[in-house]
Write a protein that holds these residues in place. Sequence first.
Motif, mmCIF file in Angstrom:
data_model
loop_
_atom_site.group_PDB
_atom_site.id
_atom_site.type_symbol
_atom_site.label_atom_id
_atom_site.label_comp_id
_atom_site.label_asym_id
_atom_site.label_seq_id
_atom_site.Cartn_x
_atom_site.Cartn_y
_atom_site.Cartn_z
ATOM 1 N N LYS A 12 10.905 5.633 -2.643
ATOM 2 C CA LYS A 12 10.492 6.312 -4.033
ATOM 3 C C LYS A 12 9.154 5.576 -4.490
ATOM 4 O O LYS A 12 8.278 6.249 -4.689
ATOM 5 C CB LYS A 12 11.621 6.024 -5.209
ATOM 6 N N SER A 13 9.068 4.269 -4.268
ATOM 7 C CA SER A 13 7.882 3.731 -4.848
ATOM 8 C C SER A 13 6.610 3.824 -3.793
ATOM 9 O O SER A 13 5.454 4.356 -4.021
ATOM 10 C CB SER A 13 7.917 2.132 -4.910
ATOM 11 N N TRP A 15 6.394 6.700 -1.851
ATOM 12 C CA TRP A 15 5.949 7.994 -2.050
ATOM 13 C C TRP A 15 5.158 8.119 -3.336
ATOM 14 O O TRP A 15 4.103 9.001 -3.224
ATOM 15 C CB TRP A 15 7.147 9.069 -2.220
ATOM 16 N N GLN A 16 5.338 7.352 -3.975
ATOM 17 C CA GLN A 16 4.380 7.371 -5.318
ATOM 18 C C GLN A 16 3.183 6.977 -5.274
ATOM 19 O O GLN A 16 2.152 7.562 -5.631
ATOM 20 C CB GLN A 16 5.203 6.971 -6.534
ATOM 21 N N ARG A 17 3.046 5.902 -4.514
ATOM 22 C CA ARG A 17 1.942 5.635 -4.027
ATOM 23 C C ARG A 17 1.024 6.502 -3.301
ATOM 24 O O ARG A 17 -0.115 6.593 -3.384
ATOM 25 C CB ARG A 17 1.810 4.111 -3.061
ATOM 26 N N GLU A 19 1.369 9.723 -2.886
ATOM 27 C CA GLU A 19 0.997 11.182 -3.370
ATOM 28 C C GLU A 19 0.320 10.936 -4.440
ATOM 29 O O GLU A 19 -0.666 11.874 -4.777
ATOM 30 C CB GLU A 19 2.341 11.550 -3.860
ATOM 31 N N ASN A 20 -0.218 9.891 -4.921
ATOM 32 C CA ASN A 20 -1.309 9.451 -6.139
ATOM 33 C C ASN A 20 -2.627 9.296 -5.195
ATOM 34 O O ASN A 20 -3.554 8.972 -6.041
ATOM 35 C CB ASN A 20 -0.832 8.254 -6.888
ATOM 36 N N GLY A 152 12.957 9.680 -1.602
ATOM 37 C CA GLY A 152 13.003 8.831 -2.566
ATOM 38 C C GLY A 152 14.051 9.397 -3.934
ATOM 39 O O GLY A 152 13.636 8.900 -5.028
ATOM 40 N N LYS A 191 7.692 20.219 -4.843
ATOM 41 C CA LYS A 191 7.992 19.390 -5.978
ATOM 42 C C LYS A 191 9.327 18.867 -6.171
ATOM 43 O O LYS A 191 9.481 17.487 -6.706
ATOM 44 C CB LYS A 191 7.636 20.150 -7.331
ATOM 45 N N LYS A 194 10.483 17.251 -0.962
ATOM 46 C CA LYS A 194 9.449 17.147 -0.005
ATOM 47 C C LYS A 194 9.112 17.457 1.096
ATOM 48 O O LYS A 194 8.286 18.052 1.769
ATOM 49 C CB LYS A 194 9.014 15.611 -0.143
#
Length: 287
Positions: A12-13, A15-17, A19-20, A152, A191, A194
């Motif tokens: 999860k963390s 993917w956040q990194r 995708e940002n 994630g 969304k 993924k």
Amino acid sequence: MNNRKKEKTTFKSEWQRLENSKTLPSRIRNLIKIEFKEFEENIIKEESNFVKKITESIYNGDCYIIKNAFSEKFINDLKNNTFEYFKNKPSSFHKMLENCPDFHRIIDKEIGKKYSFKVCKHAFYFFPWNKDELKIFEKINEKWRLIKKLMGLKFDEFEKNTPKDGVVDRIQVVQYPSRDGFLETHTDPYKFQKFFISGYMSKRGKDYEGGGFYFLDKKNQNYNVEDFIDIGDLGIGYATVAHGVDPVNLNKEPNFDDINDGRWFLGLYSNQSDEVKDRHTGSALKD
């Protein structure tokens, strides 16, 4: 000196990194094969090195063939039982609204023009809130949960949802008939899920000739993967990587009433339901 324990890198963390900081992938980079047992062990362990390696790989356009995810017997039983279960039921269509039943629909070329991307197929739809008469959800969820974790999500994300909850799981078994069966080059909605998740139910050279599943590469050429897959494999990749299905058995008449005709496929997807206004959907590539 900072004595705080370093936070564990999770799917999860990571993917956040990613995708940002980067743009969504649109073309395949590499096709990578991995045995299901190895894949399963690494997902469950969720060690930082593996987390970073596989998420970056997928986000750069790599697609994976997970070998031997299902037994050939399970896949053949799924195909036979699905075909027999719906054989005497009329083709129909139901939006994903509360109490939507399991159903099948023959989508010929004319009907297929009405979809987000053009298609011709015989589709069989299963939802988790209905009575699982063919007993398929438990076995399929064993594999699907691992992929959800990789994305994630929680292992059992969406499993108990119904259309009013917004996002629902749906199993789709598909027969692409000879000559006419195809799926236009497209990208999937990303969304809430993924990845695209493809289950392979037919084998080129044994069940059909030519055509089948492909990606677009960076030169906008078709990258056909059928020679790399066997019955029971799963394919995953980021949903925005362009892909489609070419017709098979070009010299053979299509026959929706013949279980042995064409190419069979298993699709796993967590969709926004039709209870959601302006729901997020996939789109065809117009170029």
